[in-house]
Design a protein around this motif. Structure first.
Motif, PDB file in Angstrom:
ATOM      1  N   ILE A  26       0.969  -1.232  -0.108  1.00 15.50           N
ATOM      2  CA  ILE A  26       0.127  -0.047   0.067  1.00 15.50           C
ATOM      3  C   ILE A  26       0.912   1.331  -0.115  1.00 15.50           C
ATOM      4  O   ILE A  26       0.613   2.107  -0.628  1.00 15.50           O
ATOM      5  CB  ILE A  26      -0.950   0.109   1.173  1.00 15.50           C
ATOM      6  CG1 ILE A  26      -2.051  -1.091   1.135  1.00 15.50           C
ATOM      7  CG2 ILE A  26      -1.688   1.340   1.284  1.00 15.50           C
ATOM      8  CD1 ILE A  26      -2.707  -1.265   2.356  1.00 15.50           C
ATOM      9  N   ALA A  34      -3.858   8.631   2.841  1.00 21.18           N
ATOM     10  CA  ALA A  34      -4.912   8.957   3.619  1.00 21.18           C
ATOM     11  C   ALA A  34      -6.302   9.579   2.568  1.00 21.18           C
ATOM     12  O   ALA A  34      -5.895  10.478   1.759  1.00 21.18           O
ATOM     13  CB  ALA A  34      -4.857   9.796   4.772  1.00 21.18           C
ATOM     14  N   ILE A  52      -8.706   5.043   3.776  1.00 20.67           N
ATOM     15  CA  ILE A  52      -7.542   4.965   4.456  1.00 20.67           C
ATOM     16  C   ILE A  52      -7.430   6.175   5.367  1.00 20.67           C
ATOM     17  O   ILE A  52      -7.677   7.419   4.840  1.00 20.67           O
ATOM     18  CB  ILE A  52      -6.485   4.806   3.620  1.00 20.67           C
ATOM     19  CG1 ILE A  52      -6.369   3.475   2.730  1.00 20.67           C
ATOM     20  CG2 ILE A  52      -5.052   5.184   4.231  1.00 20.67           C
ATOM     21  CD1 ILE A  52      -5.424   3.491   1.781  1.00 20.67           C
ATOM     22  N   VAL A  55      -1.308   5.911   7.203  1.00 21.45           N
ATOM     23  CA  VAL A  55      -0.130   5.148   6.506  1.00 21.45           C
ATOM     24  C   VAL A  55       1.114   5.209   7.154  1.00 21.45           C
ATOM     25  O   VAL A  55       1.557   6.239   7.354  1.00 21.45           O
ATOM     26  CB  VAL A  55      -0.166   5.323   5.061  1.00 21.45           C
ATOM     27  CG1 VAL A  55       0.739   4.368   4.566  1.00 21.45           C
ATOM     28  CG2 VAL A  55      -1.803   5.187   4.381  1.00 21.45           C
ATOM     29  N   VAL A  60      -1.383  -0.109   8.434  1.00 23.36           N
ATOM     30  CA  VAL A  60      -2.302   1.138   7.828  1.00 23.36           C
ATOM     31  C   VAL A  60      -3.770   0.810   8.381  1.00 23.36           C
ATOM     32  O   VAL A  60      -4.204  -0.169   8.535  1.00 23.36           O
ATOM     33  CB  VAL A  60      -2.558   0.765   6.244  1.00 23.36           C
ATOM     34  CG1 VAL A  60      -3.619   1.569   5.657  1.00 23.36           C
ATOM     35  CG2 VAL A  60      -1.007   0.903   5.351  1.00 23.36           C
ATOM     36  N   GLN A  61      -4.240   1.930   8.841  1.00 19.08           N
ATOM     37  CA  GLN A  61      -5.616   2.147   9.479  1.00 19.08           C
ATOM     38  C   GLN A  61      -6.468   2.632   8.340  1.00 19.08           C
ATOM     39  O   GLN A  61      -6.251   3.556   7.579  1.00 19.08           O
ATOM     40  CB  GLN A  61      -5.580   2.962  10.638  1.00 19.08           C
ATOM     41  CG  GLN A  61      -6.980   3.061  11.316  1.00 19.08           C
ATOM     42  CD  GLN A  61      -6.847   3.663  12.764  1.00 19.08           C
ATOM     43  OE1 GLN A  61      -6.137   3.312  13.750  1.00 19.08           O
ATOM     44  NE2 GLN A  61      -7.650   4.927  12.950  1.00 19.08           N
ATOM     45  N   ALA A  62      -7.590   2.148   8.409  1.00 14.32           N
ATOM     46  CA  ALA A  62      -8.695   2.253   7.474  1.00 14.32           C
ATOM     47  C   ALA A  62     -10.093   2.304   8.157  1.00 14.32           C
ATOM     48  O   ALA A  62     -10.435   1.410   8.923  1.00 14.32           O
ATOM     49  CB  ALA A  62      -8.756   1.350   6.215  1.00 14.32           C
TER      50      ALA A  62
END
Length: 245
Positions: A26, A34, A52, A55, A60-62
């Protein structure tokens, strides 16, 4: 929209945390930022549309936008038993069958298989094939990653296939498509289906004899198809029969 798979433990009430190899993909390959949208599945049929939010080098947070993303799975589980082909043809079978909706792929050592794998090569091959199934599942927006089994003997494969509701055996010496049409027309939503595909050398006569009373031997037409074409042809027929929307 790119697709990624996670475990249930990575899914929270409001966001999903992606870790492992996908982080590098990613961040450094896709160069996503983001605000970009992605599709995430938990490998068990639950799908999410996400955005997203962060990062980093390790995760990675979504944020979850919609927990009810439409499933991309066929309404029936298709088990493809593939006589091991030579060269890279197994990779072709896996890639295309996953795209067409297969549930599991079982490599089978048959009498006329050209390739004979020893235990060490088999383990490496199966691991590589599973990675390829994951890549194809991501590309085709699958809700699950189809399982690639370790190589089975023909006897083991027949015993496993017998657990399915409908059992199909495309055979080059079978004639007439009417029986094929009738067999396909009986397959309804929720029905499990096994498809047994012979290798380059075809089925041995005794292999067909073993299954002719317990499975439906069908034709794929007047032309002789390569082993890597036959499974894809059947998967296409089943997709047309089962996918009503």
């Amino acid at each position: 929209m790119y697709q990624f798979f996670v475990d249930d433990a990575q899914i929270g009430r409001e966001f999903v945390t992606i870790t492992g190899e996908d982080v590098n993909h990613i961040k450094n390959v896709l160069r996503m930022k983001a605000g970009e949208k992605i599709r995430i599945s938990n490998q068990q049929g639950r799908d999410y549309y996400c955005e997203i939010s962060e990062v980093t080098d390790t995760f990675v947070q979504a944020d979850i936008l919609n927990e009810d993303a439409a499933s991309t799975e066929l309404p029936s589980k298709i088990y493809l038993f593939q006589g091991i082909p030579k060269g890279d043809r197994m990779e072709t079978v896996i890639e295309k069958a996953v795209e067409l909706g297969v549930y599991e792929i079982i490599p089978v050592a048959m009498k006329y298989c050209v390739v004979k794998l020893d235990a060490k090569k088999e383990a490496a091959k199966v691991a590589r094939w599973q990675k390829q199934a994951e890549a194809a599942a991501k590309q085709s927006k699958r809700s699950i990653i189809p399982k690639i089994h370790p190589v089975m003997s023909y006897k083991e494969a027949v015993e496993y296939a017998m657990q399915c509701d409908v059992r199909l055996v495309p055979y080059e010496n079978e004639r007439g498509m009417q029986g094929t049409r009738e067999a396909l027309s009986t397959i309804k939503s929720g029905t499990s289906v096994s498809v047994m595909i012979g290798p380059e050398g075809g089925f041995a006569e005794d292999e067909i004899t073993q299954v002719k009373d317990s499975m439906q031997v069908i034709s794929l037409g007047k032309r002789i198809l390569r082993t890597d074409t036959a499974g894809i042809a059947v998967m296409s027929m089943l997709m047309l029969e089962l996918e009503m929307e």
